[in-house]
Design an enzyme around this catalytic site. Structure first.
Site, PDB file in Angstrom:
ATOM      1  N   ILE A 164       0.837  -1.199   0.000  1.00  0.00           N
ATOM      2  CA  ILE A 164       0.000   0.000   0.000  1.00  0.00           C
ATOM      3  C   ILE A 164       0.871   1.248   0.000  1.00  0.00           C
ATOM      4  O   ILE A 164       0.618   2.204  -0.754  1.00  0.00           O
ATOM      5  CB  ILE A 164      -0.964  -0.006   1.197  1.00  0.00           C
ATOM      6  N   ARG A 184      11.026  -0.924   7.923  1.00  0.00           N
ATOM      7  CA  ARG A 184      11.934  -1.794   8.660  1.00  0.00           C
ATOM      8  C   ARG A 184      13.209  -2.059   7.861  1.00  0.00           C
ATOM      9  O   ARG A 184      14.284  -2.214   8.415  1.00  0.00           O
ATOM     10  CB  ARG A 184      11.248  -3.118   9.005  1.00  0.00           C
ATOM     11  N   THR A 244      -4.572   5.950   6.967  1.00  0.00           N
ATOM     12  CA  THR A 244      -5.554   4.985   6.455  1.00  0.00           C
ATOM     13  C   THR A 244      -5.161   3.572   6.855  1.00  0.00           C
ATOM     14  O   THR A 244      -5.636   2.603   6.267  1.00  0.00           O
ATOM     15  CB  THR A 244      -5.669   5.070   4.921  1.00  0.00           C
ATOM     16  N   ARG A 246      -4.122   1.940  10.704  1.00  0.00           N
ATOM     17  CA  ARG A 246      -4.799   1.576  11.944  1.00  0.00           C
ATOM     18  C   ARG A 246      -4.696   2.749  12.908  1.00  0.00           C
ATOM     19  O   ARG A 246      -3.661   3.412  12.997  1.00  0.00           O
ATOM     20  CB  ARG A 246      -4.188   0.319  12.574  1.00  0.00           C
ATOM     21  N   GLU A 275     -12.106   2.635  17.612  1.00  0.00           N
ATOM     22  CA  GLU A 275     -13.242   2.362  16.721  1.00  0.00           C
ATOM     23  C   GLU A 275     -14.191   1.338  17.334  1.00  0.00           C
ATOM     24  O   GLU A 275     -13.752   0.398  17.999  1.00  0.00           O
ATOM     25  CB  GLU A 275     -12.721   1.817  15.382  1.00  0.00           C
ATOM     26  N   HIS A 296     -13.715   4.785   8.281  1.00  0.00           N
ATOM     27  CA  HIS A 296     -12.998   3.561   7.918  1.00  0.00           C
ATOM     28  C   HIS A 296     -13.500   3.015   6.576  1.00  0.00           C
ATOM     29  O   HIS A 296     -13.963   1.880   6.482  1.00  0.00           O
ATOM     30  CB  HIS A 296     -13.158   2.497   9.008  1.00  0.00           C
TER      31      HIS A 296
END
Length: 334
Positions: A164, A184, A244, A246, A275, A296
């Site tokens: 993404i 990472r 977008t 978490r 949420e 969401h």
């Protein structure tokens, strides 16, 4: 000749009609026709009777629930990209395989990320409300009316350069943004060259030097409150945050304080720390035009949901045929 018994599949939420139709054809499927979130007692009953559980991100599949599963439950085929709501290690200890639906949401989520990257600096939500709240009565154009900030030529810092994040970077480059990223590990040289992307080993240093921060990393213990109060202090007063991924990747209380104090210019949020509850202070900031809030919906396309359903079905069929499902999620440790 005997007919092979269809596996009993329990589906926790309503899915697109083509997916549910295929589920009924292939499995002994228990659907959620009214889309009411399942209660914990209902989930307990499901894991005690079903062969396969198909949860979504709204279902908490923790160790306590998994421990109550009957011996017949051998697969949790999650209708989701992330599995942070599932205790994968507890499932492995119980002999239950977990799968997810990777890659189905990449382009849709990247599209919505780019939409928020545009919406926040250019004040799109505010502009829309001017017309709807006034029923179309407004003073008309003027040179200083609804001034936002240009994104062309700005620097975007992407946190999490997976599928993404990379898709976001491709879109952002097309809009004239300079690509920076923290991950990472570095992406392959060909991707860096394609995007003319700058890798930052230090997240702190990147945050201090970019104009827009896009969060595209998964929710893990290591990324919980990754954008802490200390890190938010590093950002420029003219910078923006878009999330977008978490909600718990950002310390939401610290973000609210930064927005109120003008230490960052704005935020676009599609996800929230608690949420489905949304902090009332964020709603107030949205009224003031400092944030754009979405429920969401970054992955919410019909095509994407059908692709997810197809992946769930393939995972179930492959598993029930005695083979390793293509989207198996391995625990970090067992």
């Amino acid at each position: 000749m005997t007919t092979k018994k269809k596996p009993k599949v329990y589906i926790t939420r309503k899915l697109p009609e083509p997916v549910e139709t295929r589920m009924r054809e292939l499995f002994d499927a228990e659907l959620n026709l009214d889309d009411r979130p399942r209660t914990q007692p209902e989930l307990v009953a499901a894991v005690r009777s079903a062969d396969v559980l198909v949860p979504t991100v709204t279902d908490r599949i923790d160790a306590a629930l998994i421990e109550q599963a009957g011996p017949q439950l051998k697969l949790i085929a999650s209708f989701s990209n992330g599995v942070d709501n599932i205790d994968v290690e507890a499932a492995a200890r119980k002999g239950i395989t977990v799968t997810n639906t990777p890659n189905a949401l990449t382009e849709d989520t990247a599209d919505m990320t780019m939409a928020l990257i545009l919406a926040v600096p250019r004040r799109l939500a505010e502009g829309s409300r001017v017309l709807t709240d006034s029923h179309g009565e407004w003073a008309g154009w003027s040179p200083t009316w609804m001034l936002g900030r240009r994104i062309w030529g700005k620097r975007i810092g992407i946190i999490g350069m997976g599928r993404i994040g990379t898709a976001v970077a491709r879109r952002a480059k097309a809009f004239g943004l300079s690509i920076h990223y923290h991950n990472r590990k570095r992406v392959n040289p060909a991707t860096e060259e394609e995007l003319n992307a700058t890798y930052w080993d230090s997240l702190d240093q990147m945050l201090a030097r970019v104009d827009i921060v896009s969060i595209n990393c998964p929710s893990t213990p290591a990324t919980f409150h990754l954008l802490s109060a200390r890190r938010l202090e590093l950002m420029q007063p003219s910078s923006y945050i878009v999330n977008t991924a978490r909600g718990d990747v950002i310390d939401e209380d610290a973000l609210i304080k930064s927005l109120r104090a003008g230490k960052i210019a704005g935020a676009g949020l599609d996800v929230f720390e608690n949420e489905p509850s949304v902090n009332p202070k964020l709603l107030k900031l949205a009224e003031q035009g400092k944030v754009v809030l979405l429920p969401h919906m970054s992955s919410a396309t019909l095509e994407g949901r059908i692709d997810m359903g197809d992946k769930v079905i393939i995972n179930i069929r492959t598993f029930c045929d005695g083979h390793r499902p293509p989207d198996r999620v391995l625990p970090a440790r067992v």
